[in-house]
Motif scaffolding. Structure first.
Motif, mmCIF file in Angstrom:
data_model
loop_
_atom_site.group_PDB
_atom_site.id
_atom_site.type_symbol
_atom_site.label_atom_id
_atom_site.label_comp_id
_atom_site.label_asym_id
_atom_site.label_seq_id
_atom_site.Cartn_x
_atom_site.Cartn_y
_atom_site.Cartn_z
ATOM 1 N N ILE A 110 0.803 11.268 -78.520
ATOM 2 C CA ILE A 110 0.365 12.160 -77.445
ATOM 3 C C ILE A 110 -0.267 13.421 -78.012
ATOM 4 O O ILE A 110 -1.326 13.865 -77.554
ATOM 5 C CB ILE A 110 1.567 12.510 -76.538
ATOM 6 C CG1 ILE A 110 2.106 11.252 -75.854
ATOM 7 C CG2 ILE A 110 1.173 13.561 -75.496
ATOM 8 C CD1 ILE A 110 3.461 11.429 -75.198
ATOM 9 N N PHE A 152 -3.701 12.738 -79.383
ATOM 10 C CA PHE A 152 -4.642 12.105 -78.453
ATOM 11 C C PHE A 152 -5.241 10.849 -79.085
ATOM 12 O O PHE A 152 -6.446 10.608 -79.014
ATOM 13 C CB PHE A 152 -5.769 13.065 -78.057
ATOM 14 C CG PHE A 152 -5.309 14.461 -77.716
ATOM 15 C CD1 PHE A 152 -4.338 14.676 -76.757
ATOM 16 C CD2 PHE A 152 -5.855 15.563 -78.361
ATOM 17 C CE1 PHE A 152 -3.905 15.954 -76.439
ATOM 18 C CE2 PHE A 152 -5.439 16.847 -78.054
ATOM 19 C CZ PHE A 152 -4.462 17.047 -77.091
ATOM 20 N N CYS A 191 -6.877 9.919 -73.752
ATOM 21 C CA CYS A 191 -6.618 11.123 -72.961
ATOM 22 C C CYS A 191 -5.207 10.983 -72.389
ATOM 23 O O CYS A 191 -4.836 9.908 -71.903
ATOM 24 C CB CYS A 191 -7.618 11.262 -71.813
ATOM 25 S SG CYS A 191 -9.330 11.520 -72.340
ATOM 26 N N VAL A 192 -4.424 12.034 -72.494
ATOM 27 C CA VAL A 192 -3.037 12.000 -72.027
ATOM 28 C C VAL A 192 -2.853 13.008 -70.901
ATOM 29 O O VAL A 192 -3.779 13.720 -70.511
ATOM 30 C CB VAL A 192 -2.065 12.292 -73.182
ATOM 31 C CG1 VAL A 192 -2.212 11.254 -74.281
ATOM 32 C CG2 VAL A 192 -2.285 13.704 -73.741
ATOM 33 N N GLU A 203 -1.871 16.217 -68.607
ATOM 34 C CA GLU A 203 -2.019 17.656 -68.818
ATOM 35 C C GLU A 203 -0.690 18.262 -69.258
ATOM 36 O O GLU A 203 0.381 17.840 -68.818
ATOM 37 C CB GLU A 203 -2.467 18.338 -67.517
ATOM 38 C CG GLU A 203 -3.897 18.045 -67.135
ATOM 39 C CD GLU A 203 -4.304 18.786 -65.865
ATOM 40 O OE1 GLU A 203 -3.574 19.704 -65.443
ATOM 41 O OE2 GLU A 203 -5.342 18.423 -65.296
ATOM 42 N N GLY A 204 -0.783 19.272 -70.132
ATOM 43 C CA GLY A 204 0.406 19.947 -70.603
ATOM 44 C C GLY A 204 0.413 21.409 -70.225
ATOM 45 O O GLY A 204 -0.430 21.883 -69.458
ATOM 46 N N LYS A 237 -3.222 24.127 -71.839
ATOM 47 C CA LYS A 237 -4.384 23.319 -71.507
ATOM 48 C C LYS A 237 -5.574 23.481 -72.447
ATOM 49 O O LYS A 237 -6.401 22.598 -72.551
ATOM 50 C CB LYS A 237 -4.816 23.613 -70.070
ATOM 51 C CG LYS A 237 -3.781 23.190 -69.036
ATOM 52 C CD LYS A 237 -4.300 23.393 -67.632
ATOM 53 C CE LYS A 237 -3.287 22.951 -66.599
ATOM 54 N NZ LYS A 237 -3.786 23.110 -65.226
ATOM 55 N N GLU A 250 2.739 15.820 -67.575
ATOM 56 C CA GLU A 250 2.891 15.436 -68.978
ATOM 57 C C GLU A 250 3.181 13.942 -69.111
ATOM 58 O O GLU A 250 3.957 13.373 -68.350
ATOM 59 C CB GLU A 250 4.029 16.232 -69.627
ATOM 60 C CG GLU A 250 3.690 17.689 -69.846
ATOM 61 C CD GLU A 250 4.824 18.455 -70.520
ATOM 62 O OE1 GLU A 250 5.787 17.818 -70.990
ATOM 63 O OE2 GLU A 250 4.742 19.696 -70.567
ATOM 64 N N ALA A 259 -5.714 16.468 -73.252
ATOM 65 C CA ALA A 259 -4.586 16.424 -72.311
ATOM 66 C C ALA A 259 -5.123 16.762 -70.937
ATOM 67 O O ALA A 259 -5.045 17.896 -70.461
ATOM 68 C CB ALA A 259 -3.500 17.410 -72.731
ATOM 69 N N TYR A 274 5.348 11.597 -79.821
ATOM 70 C CA TYR A 274 4.841 12.971 -79.898
ATOM 71 C C TYR A 274 5.078 13.457 -81.318
ATOM 72 O O TYR A 274 6.202 13.799 -81.700
ATOM 73 C CB TYR A 274 5.576 13.854 -78.890
ATOM 74 C CG TYR A 274 4.974 15.234 -78.687
ATOM 75 C CD1 TYR A 274 4.003 15.448 -77.720
ATOM 76 C CD2 TYR A 274 5.398 16.321 -79.445
ATOM 77 C CE1 TYR A 274 3.462 16.717 -77.500
ATOM 78 C CE2 TYR A 274 4.862 17.588 -79.242
ATOM 79 C CZ TYR A 274 3.903 17.782 -78.273
ATOM 80 O OH TYR A 274 3.368 19.043 -78.059
ATOM 81 N N TYR A 287 2.482 20.298 -75.527
ATOM 82 C CA TYR A 287 3.538 20.228 -74.513
ATOM 83 C C TYR A 287 4.687 21.202 -74.790
ATOM 84 O O TYR A 287 5.656 21.239 -74.036
ATOM 85 C CB TYR A 287 4.107 18.812 -74.430
ATOM 86 C CG TYR A 287 3.217 17.788 -73.750
ATOM 87 C CD1 TYR A 287 1.970 18.135 -73.230
ATOM 88 C CD2 TYR A 287 3.630 16.474 -73.620
ATOM 89 C CE1 TYR A 287 1.154 17.192 -72.625
ATOM 90 C CE2 TYR A 287 2.832 15.518 -73.005
ATOM 91 C CZ TYR A 287 1.594 15.882 -72.510
ATOM 92 O OH TYR A 287 0.794 14.949 -71.901
#
Length: 514
Positions: free
Chosen positions: A263, A266, A283-284, A286-287, A290, A313, A425, A479, A497
């Protein structure tokens, strides 16, 4: 103190202990180890010559009761010493031949693992152990009994904690992360009790040291004070310590073939026989950070039982990819329907038809959605939305399915431009893959099913079609913010994150004894 007064104090102390010993069962005579013989033989301190094992048992039991709050596993330790009649098992076993000196040596070097020696009472154990190897340090029987009990219990607690930390990690990821669903083996009572049966202490301590090349590389970087690109020394240290702890967790893939999504990087890799056979951008979700430039120190997790993730997330998890859906139908989640779809539909009456989105109420399609007041606050809850297959479908031409409680999957996307962004993200939580057809080939291999997938993805009249993957392939959403590649080059990634900060805050709490 005058000699006669000291003798009187000693007599009172021993009489008090003798009275306390009445609480021990008297109907059955216990056979106890000759602690005096062992201690005097090793230390040559005369104060150990005439210690009474029954008297020590009373002191040990009292000390155990008083010290429970400082132990990580008080029930297990209490139960063990009850079953052993409160004998100093570790000291009797490891004091001879100087074996006990090994423990402080290892505990004092835990900084090399990114762990504060204070977590393991390294300094206290070193000082107390030193007293036993100094024949003049312990001067009275009262002191001998108490030091013996204190050291035994301190050793038991720290020895278990150190052994667990090296083999399983000092923290349980499930307890500190809200979005964590990866199977992770943790120590149990059986593995911890075995520690008391260790004979050769040094060999055991050597055997549990992490030896993975990745781990050794991060250890070296930490000891050498390496500073990552565009990050300061403090953040680099935190990142290295966090990833050393992650490497100690027993959650690594055991399968020959699996899909690995990092994550924080990416990226996605298909691993086969320990080698990456396919890599691509993803693409993961949003955290909290940003744009990767904001200072995440504002997310201080001190005192929290778990972190507070941003709602989009991507979770950490592992599962098995069991099938794909070509030309998928997107069942739009209620949160997206409420926050996005209904708002766009309220602004543009042609929005739903342009996006091939059907509206349902009570499971039945609404034939004329233009009659709906999408500006109503509860519109996203009253109605459900599905996007039909097509070029505009948010899931693209294919989605890869695996069982999980978060309704997360890998999928294609029509928004290809996002793969050119350095910070990816940007999704609602699922993982968008850059090369979906290549991923399908890596999973299915050349054959009828892959040819069907390829054909259907290129169809002018797309229809949803489910295709089973057999055998299933494992998938891990992880992660990782620091690692070395095949050329031993160290890579760092931003903590998008804030999960390194969460982990670091718990390590700091352990250091402070909380």
């Amino acid at each position: 103190m005058h000699k006669s007064n000291r003798s009187k104090t000693t007599l009172i102390f021993l009489l008090a202990i003798a009275s306390l010993s009445i609480i021990l069962p008297a109907c059955k005579k216990k056979v106890r180890s000759d602690i005096s013989k062992v201690l005097f033989s090793e230390t040559r301190n005369k104060v150990f010559k005439d210690l009474n094992a029954d008297t020590f048992a009373v002191i040990m039991k009292r000390t155990l009761e008083q010290g429970k709050s400082k132990m990580t596993n008080p029930k297990l330790i209490t139960s063990f010493y009850e079953s052993k009649d409160y004998e100093p098992i570790l000291i009797l076993q490891h004091l001879p031949k100087g074996q006990l000196k090994n423990i402080p040596e290892y505990l004092s070097k835990t900084g090399e693992h990114g762990l504060d020696p204070r977590i393991f009472s390294a300094e206290q154990i070193s000082t107390l152990t030193g007293k036993f190897y100094d024949k003049k340090a312990i001067k009275t029987k009262e002191e001998a009994y108490q030091d013996l009990a204190d050291l035994e219990l301190m050793l038991a607690n720290s020895f278990i904690n150190y052994s667990n930390a090296m083999q399983f990690g000092i923290l349980s990821p499930r307890k500190i992360y809200a979005n964590y669903y990866t199977k992770t083996k943790r120590p149990d009572s059986i593995s911890m009790i075995r520690i008391f049966a260790v004979k050769d202490l040094k060999n055991y301590l050597d055997s549990i040291q992490p030896k993975m090349p990745q781990y050794l590389a991060l250890q070296k970087a930490l000891s050498e004070g390496v500073v990552g690109p565009q990050i300061d020394k403090e953040e680099t240290s935190r990142i290295l310590k966090a990833n050393l702890e992650r490497l100690r967790w027993k959650n690594k893939p055991s399968e020959k073939k699996y899909v690995l999504v990092n994550i924080a990087d990416f990226s996605l890799d298909v691993i086969d026989n320990n080698k990456s056979v396919l890599t691509m951008k993803v693409c993961v979700g949003e955290g909290r950070n940003k744009d990767l430039t904001a200072d995440l120190k504002e997310y201080d997790e001190t005192g929290l039982s778990k972190d507070r993730p941003f709602s989009r997330e991507t979770p950490q998890l592992n599962s098995m990819i069991h099938s794909v859906q070509v030309n998928p139908v997107w069942n739009i989640p209620e949160s997206i329907a409420t926050n996005e779809i209904t708002k766009d539909a309220a602004k543009d009456r042609f929005y739903l038809s342009n996006k091939n989105i059907d509206v349902y109420k009570d499971g039945k399609i609404v034939e004329d959605p233009e009659t709906i007041d999408f500006s109503a606050a509860d519109a996203g809850k009253i109605y459900t939305f599905k996007q039909r297959p097509g070029d505009d479908n948010s899931l693209g031409k294919i989605k890869f399915l695996f069982q999980n409680d978060e309704s997360v999957y890998l999928h294609d996307t029509p928004a290809k431009a996002a793969f050119n962004l350095p910070m990816r993200a940007v999704s609602h939580g699922c993982v968008r893959v850059e090369k979906p057809l290549d991923l399908a080939l890596a999973l299915f291999g050349e054959g009828t099913k892959y040819q069907t997938i390829k054909k259907e993805m290129q169809s002018d009249k797309p229809e949803a079609k489910d295709i089973v993957l057999s055998p299933q392939v494992a998938v891990y959403l992880t992660y990782i913010t620091a690692w070395t590649d095949g050329q031993n080059v160290l890579h760092f990634r931003k903590d998008v994150y804030g999960l390194d900060i969460v982990l670091d805050s718990y390590l700091q709490r352990l250091s402070a004894g909380k």
